[in-house]
Design an enzyme around this catalytic site. Sequence first.
Site, PDB file in Angstrom:
ATOM      1  N   ASP A  68     -10.269  -8.023   4.716  1.00 56.19           N
ATOM      2  CA  ASP A  68      -9.765  -7.171   3.642  1.00 56.19           C
ATOM      3  C   ASP A  68      -9.738  -8.038   2.374  1.00 56.19           C
ATOM      4  OD1 ASP A  68      -8.212  -5.180   2.202  1.00 56.19           O
ATOM      5  OD2 ASP A  68      -6.487  -6.496   2.546  1.00 56.19           O
ATOM      6  N   ASP A 126      -7.717  -7.182  -1.176  1.00 56.54           N
ATOM      7  CA  ASP A 126      -6.454  -7.227  -1.939  1.00 56.54           C
ATOM      8  C   ASP A 126      -5.279  -7.540  -1.029  1.00 56.54           C
ATOM      9  OD1 ASP A 126      -7.452  -6.546  -4.588  1.00 56.54           O
ATOM     10  OD2 ASP A 126      -8.042  -4.674  -3.635  1.00 56.54           O
TER      11      ASP A 126
HETATM   12  C1  XBP Z   1      -6.205  -2.314  -2.029  1.00 52.27           C
HETATM   13  C2  XBP Z   1      -6.207  -1.099  -2.824  1.00 52.27           C
HETATM   14  C3  XBP Z   1      -6.985  -0.991  -4.044  1.00 52.27           C
HETATM   15  C4  XBP Z   1      -6.538  -1.808  -5.242  1.00 52.27           C
HETATM   16  C5  XBP Z   1      -7.144  -1.276  -6.506  1.00 52.27           C
HETATM   17  O1  XBP Z   1      -7.315  -2.298  -1.182  1.00 52.27           O
HETATM   18  O2  XBP Z   1      -5.572  -0.134  -2.456  1.00 52.27           O
HETATM   19  O3  XBP Z   1      -6.926   0.330  -4.410  1.00 52.27           O
HETATM   20  O4  XBP Z   1      -5.131  -1.737  -5.389  1.00 52.27           O
HETATM   21  O5  XBP Z   1      -8.504  -1.247  -6.479  1.00 52.27           O
HETATM   22  P1  XBP Z   1      -7.618  -3.391  -0.009  1.00 52.27           P
HETATM   23  P2  XBP Z   1      -9.337  -0.095  -7.233  1.00 52.27           P
HETATM   24  O6  XBP Z   1      -6.351  -4.055   0.385  1.00 52.27           O
HETATM   25  O7  XBP Z   1      -8.260  -2.554   1.051  1.00 52.27           O
HETATM   26  O8  XBP Z   1      -8.605  -4.383  -0.582  1.00 52.27           O
HETATM   27  O9  XBP Z   1      -8.581   0.253  -8.492  1.00 52.27           O
HETATM   28  O10 XBP Z   1     -10.676  -0.732  -7.543  1.00 52.27           O
HETATM   29  O11 XBP Z   1      -9.424   1.078  -6.304  1.00 52.27           O
HETATM   30 MG    MG Z   2      -5.084  -5.265   1.472  1.00 52.13          MG
END
Ligand code: XBP
Ligand code: MG
Length: 254
Positions: free
Chosen positions: A9, A11
């Site tokens: 993953d 973020d």
């Molecule tokens: C995390 C998310 C993302 C980011 C924002 O995703 O929910 O939406 O907060 O990114 P993960 P965008 O943990 O799966 O990486 O604004 O580009 O959608």
């Molecule tokens: Mg995440």
Amino acid sequence: MSLRALIFDVDGTLADTERDGHRLAFNAAFRDAGLDWDWDVGTYGRLLDVTGGKERMRHYVEHHRPAVLRTPDLGARIAALHAAKTRHYGELLATGALPLRPGVARLLLEARTAGLRLAIATTTTPENVTGLLRHSLADDAPSWFDVIAAGDIVARKKPAPDVYLHALECLRLTAPECIALEDSENGLRASLAAGIATVVTCNDYTRGQDFTGAVSVLESLGEPDLPARCVSGRRPQRDYVTLDDLRRWVDAAT
Ligand code: XBP
Ligand code: MG
């Protein structure tokens, strides 16, 4: 079955990108557009239940700015705000302000050296992934990954399993040949629903969420000089998570 690939993953897992990254970029885009919306740290934490930036903004409008629902072409308005947010986020990444979490670069290098394959399965926008990898890891780091499954590549975002299923298909591997690394309950639900054994490294926004089903829940992957505190599940053999740990955990899970 032996471990063939690590699926990360982004973020919250590769880096703590939400509070001082995405959140600031959303607020900057709102300001640019002349909106008085401002997502403070607590508000943003609650909004994180909704995965995907565009989906998160729509949810915010529906629940906190209902008058805006009457905006003609709301979808296009949200898309434009999101494009501005992505520009701001890219600028922030370019400053190197969002470093990788402890143990991430070490484990990636270890996996590469051992000939394991690497993949990404994330909800965020593809350019956010390549920007983070370039600026916080190495200029050529995006090419280390056989698959970068991101954003709108699938219709249903996490906690749906779709992005993980897509990554497996692109890798041409089965779930038991892979391990996922996640930071959130939504992410864990997605990887588990795809049948992939999952290690969770929680963070300030996700600590306390329900991580039932994870192979191991830790505060981080850790480094030799920065022990990884294990919250529940399997413990690493040393003070930090190594490829050997992941291999053992996958073997035991299959
Ligand atoms: C995390 C998310 C993302 C980011 C924002 O995703 O929910 O939406 O907060 O990114 P993960 P965008 O943990 O799966 O990486 O604004 O580009 O959608
Ligand atoms: Mg995440």
